[in-house]
Design a protein around this motif. Structure first.
Motif, short mmCIF file in Angstrom:
data_model
loop_
_atom_site.label_atom_id
_atom_site.label_comp_id
_atom_site.label_asym_id
_atom_site.label_seq_id
_atom_site.Cartn_x
_atom_site.Cartn_y
_atom_site.Cartn_z
N ASP A 443 99.02 40.15 42.08
CA ASP A 443 98.24 39.08 41.17
C ASP A 443 99.19 37.92 41.17
O ASP A 443 100.17 37.82 41.29
N GLY A 444 98.55 36.72 40.89
CA GLY A 444 99.16 35.54 40.98
C GLY A 444 98.72 34.29 41.86
O GLY A 444 97.93 33.65 41.25
N PRO A 445 98.95 34.31 42.86
CA PRO A 445 100.27 34.90 43.58
C PRO A 445 101.50 34.51 43.11
O PRO A 445 101.68 33.35 42.43
N PRO A 446 102.82 35.02 43.06
CA PRO A 446 103.89 34.67 42.76
C PRO A 446 104.54 33.38 43.45
O PRO A 446 104.11 33.23 44.47
N ALA A 447 105.30 32.91 42.73
CA ALA A 447 105.82 31.49 43.56
C ALA A 447 106.52 31.64 44.60
O ALA A 447 106.40 30.86 45.42
N GLY A 448 107.19 32.93 44.88
CA GLY A 448 107.77 33.15 45.94
C GLY A 448 106.86 33.30 47.16
O GLY A 448 107.10 33.14 48.18
N ALA A 449 105.80 33.78 46.93
CA ALA A 449 104.83 33.89 48.10
C ALA A 449 104.08 32.63 48.57
O ALA A 449 103.87 32.34 49.54
N ILE A 450 103.99 31.84 47.37
CA ILE A 450 103.41 30.35 47.75
C ILE A 450 104.20 29.49 48.57
O ILE A 450 104.20 28.84 49.36
N GLU A 451 105.65 29.79 48.20
CA GLU A 451 106.61 28.64 48.83
C GLU A 451 106.96 29.39 50.19
O GLU A 451 107.06 28.67 51.27
N LEU A 452 107.00 30.57 50.49
CA LEU A 452 107.03 31.29 51.93
C LEU A 452 105.90 30.96 52.67
O LEU A 452 106.01 30.36 53.87
N SER A 453 104.80 31.08 52.45
CA SER A 453 103.57 30.77 52.88
C SER A 453 103.60 29.18 53.26
O SER A 453 103.34 28.91 54.43
N ALA A 454 104.05 28.39 52.44
CA ALA A 454 104.19 26.80 52.88
C ALA A 454 104.96 26.61 54.16
O ALA A 454 104.76 25.92 54.89
N ARG A 455 106.29 27.31 53.89
CA ARG A 455 107.05 27.27 55.01
C ARG A 455 106.67 27.64 56.31
O ARG A 455 106.57 27.38 57.62
N ASP A 485 112.09 35.04 54.72
CA ASP A 485 112.56 35.74 53.47
C ASP A 485 112.43 34.98 52.29
O ASP A 485 112.31 33.84 52.47
N THR A 486 112.94 35.36 51.20
CA THR A 486 112.94 34.42 49.95
C THR A 486 113.96 33.37 50.62
O THR A 486 113.82 32.33 49.97
N LEU A 487 115.16 33.77 50.95
CA LEU A 487 116.10 32.72 51.71
C LEU A 487 115.95 33.21 53.05
O LEU A 487 116.54 34.05 53.76
N SER A 488 115.39 32.15 53.87
CA SER A 488 115.10 32.24 55.21
C SER A 488 116.41 31.61 56.06
O SER A 488 116.92 30.65 55.64
N VAL A 489 116.65 32.44 57.30
CA VAL A 489 118.15 31.94 57.81
C VAL A 489 117.72 32.11 59.45
O VAL A 489 116.65 32.97 59.89
N VAL A 490 118.58 31.42 60.17
CA VAL A 490 118.49 31.75 61.54
C VAL A 490 119.78 32.58 62.01
O VAL A 490 120.57 32.34 61.58
N THR A 491 119.49 33.82 62.62
CA THR A 491 120.58 34.58 63.06
C THR A 491 120.06 35.39 64.26
O THR A 491 119.41 35.07 64.91
N THR A 492 121.05 36.10 64.63
CA THR A 492 121.30 37.17 65.82
C THR A 492 119.67 38.07 65.40
O THR A 492 119.65 38.47 64.41
N TYR A 493 119.05 38.29 66.56
CA TYR A 493 117.85 39.26 66.33
C TYR A 493 118.19 40.45 65.36
O TYR A 493 119.05 41.17 65.77
N PRO A 494 117.65 40.73 64.37
CA PRO A 494 118.13 41.59 63.39
C PRO A 494 118.11 42.97 63.71
O PRO A 494 118.72 44.08 63.34
#
Length: 528
Positions: A443-455, A485-494
């Motif tokens: 429900d909502g959707p939560p702010a984290g989903a809105i922000e991640l979707s925009a990114r 993710d909530t904090l998105s990063v560039v890294t070696t393949y996880p």
């Protein structure tokens, strides 16, 4: 003044295509055109044939209602509506444009829906292209294509991969018509998820699709492509449910709904028939009875082989998957959190790379219990490793690829599904509260989903515009990967441990195994 069939004045944006004029609507500042035929209805003499040109029309055709979905399992088509369209006019496109002006020349994004090659429709609310078009400044196109037996059964006297041929016809319509809607036919990106991603990968390998798109996005690509003998054997089983042979002569007059039921019966029974498990192998264990066929003509070879050989090296690729691909299927089957040690061992024996994949999984993941091992091997075989390998093979063949993984935990259902299969769809298209995505997002959707979707939408549209999603291209040495993710990063393949387990595995067309002893039983219903 243009008039509707009832004699009332038509209002809304108007465009003119090669087949005739269209009148759409405006929704949230975006011009929308729905239910536009891109090919003739594939019925009657056109049943099981390659798509044929759509008929022209006089006057101004209203383009305000979706076309009907193609024949498929009724229980899985909730949300797909024909809005009164002709029942057999399955092959239609829909367009969302911020600026339906031929001079606009905006990037074009063509969405191919998933659903295990057996279900799906562009009319589902989660596939609405309005948010992506509005916020990203792109022209979005969605369309229907033939599914199941109509689109993918290997039938004598019919071209293989009719569903893929439909997609080529839709892309040819985009090439010929999208300028009228403000799109640039030289900047077309195809993108799809699950079976839709499998279709995108197939298009990359198909000579008929060459030159129809500049960029491709593959989201959670399934690794299931059938050899002709396997596809023929499965088609014979489906036709046999009707007492018929898998030929055009026998099947042309069969009600499509009956053919759907025949396919459902076969898919639902393979796990209980040891002979079919022995003959069909992994697809039977997963109840997968339809997939693209590597027939040597429409699809000359597998996508991995084609890309490694340099096919489509001029097409930019964005590819990725979710972390917890299989968890949704575990929930659907009732096994989520309930896997026994015996079931985990059977899954490792059935799906891990031979000869000692089960040992390698246990060594690579020493702290993983039965549930984790079961989920890992299914996720890797079905989605994660096929997607990764496609990017690697594209780079090896001289192409350019960007890789991502979605690790954000879906908040719906208490977060139990993690970053599951399909979570990327609402985030990429921006439809967080419509249809099935609401179950994942909550429900909502939560702010984290809105922000991640925009990114994610910004990354996808930037890639469509210029081939740069915002992080470095994938290279074998560094394996740069964007983790969303909530904090998105560039890294070696996880998922390095799984990558090493699968690095020597060849991804080939799945064979007909013949009458061999049945493998260990790790059956789980569900399709990609």
């Amino acid at each position: 003044m243009a008039l509707s069939a009832s004699g009332r004045p038509l209002t809304g944006p108007e465009v003119r295509t090669a087949n005739g004029a269209l009148r759409g609507t405006v929704e949230s500042g975006v011009a929308v055109f729905r239910g536009i035929p891109y090919a003739a209805p594939p019925v009657g003499s056109r049943r099981f044939a390659a798509p044929q040109p759509a008929a022209r029309w006089d006057g101004v055709r209203p383009a305000t209602a979706y076309g009907p979905p193609p024949p498929q399992t009724d229980v899985l088509t909730e949300g797909a509506t024909d809005d009164g369209a002709a029942d057999d006019d399955w092959l239609t496109v829909n367009v969302w444009s911020p600026e339906p002006d031929p001079a606009a020349r905006r990037p074009v994004m063509v969405w191919i829906y998933g659903g295990g090659y057996v279900v799906g429709a562009s009319s589902r609310p989660e596939y609405d292209g309005g948010r992506l078009a509005h916020d990203g400044g792109v022209v979005v196109v969605t369309f229907n294509y033939r599914l199941g037996a109509e689109g993918f059964a290997h039938i004598e006297g019919a071209p293989a991969n009719r569903g893929l041929l439909d997609q080529v016809a839709a892309l040819e319509w985009v090439r010929d018509s999208i300028t009228a809607f403000g799109g640039d036919p030289d900047r077309v990106t195809v993108f799809g998820e699950s079976a839709g991603a499998g279709c995108v990968a197939a298009l990359l390998a198909m000579p008929r699709a060459a030159g129809l798109f500049r960029r491709a996005v593959v989201q959670s690509m399934p690794g299931t492509y059938f050899s002709p003998p396997l596809a023929t054997d499965i088609a014979a089983a489906c036709a046999g449910e009707l007492g018929l042979r898998p030929t055009v002569d026998d099947l042309a007059a069969v009600d499509p709904a009956l053919f759907v039921l025949a396919g459902d019966t076969v898919a639902g029974s393979v796990a209980d028939l040891p002979d079919r498990v022995a003959r069909w192998g992994r697809p039977a264990l997963r109840s997968i009875v339809f997939a693209p066929v590597v027939d040597g003509d429409v699809l000359p070879t597998t996508p991995w082989q084609a890309l490694a050989a340099g096919t489509s090296r001029d097409v930019d690729l964005l590819a990725g998957h979710t972390r917890d691909e299989h968890r949704l299927f575990g929930l659907m089957s009732g096994l989520l959190g309930q896997v026994t040690p015996e079931q985990a061992q059977a899954a490792l024996q059935d799906f891990a790379p031979a000869p000692d994949g089960d040992r390698r999984y246990r060594a690579a993941y020493p702290d993983a219990g039965p549930d984790a091992l079961y989920e890992l091997v299914h996720s890797d075989w079905l989605f994660r490793m096929p997607t990764l390998r496609l990017a690697e093979d594209h780079v090896a063949g001289g192409g350019r690829a960007h890789l991502y993984e979605l690790t954000w935990t879906a908040p719906g259902m208490g977060g139990m599904l993690g970053a599951c299969h399909g979570l990327d769809v609402p985030l990429v298209l921006g439809n967080l509260t419509s249809g099935q995505p609401a179950l994942l997002i909550g429900d909502g959707p939560p702010a984290g989903a809105i922000e991640l979707s925009a990114r994610m939408r910004a990354a996808w549209t930037a890639f469509a515009a210029a081939g740069e999603p915002g992080w470095p291209a994938y290279e074998p040495a560094g394996r740069s990967t964007q983790v969303f993710d909530t904090l998105s990063v560039v890294t070696t393949y996880p998922e390095e441990r799984s990558r090493v387990i699968w690095q020597d595995e060849s991804f080939l067309a799945l064979p007909l195994q013949g009458a061999t002893p049945a493998p260990a039983r790790s059956v789980l219903p569900g399709n990609p």
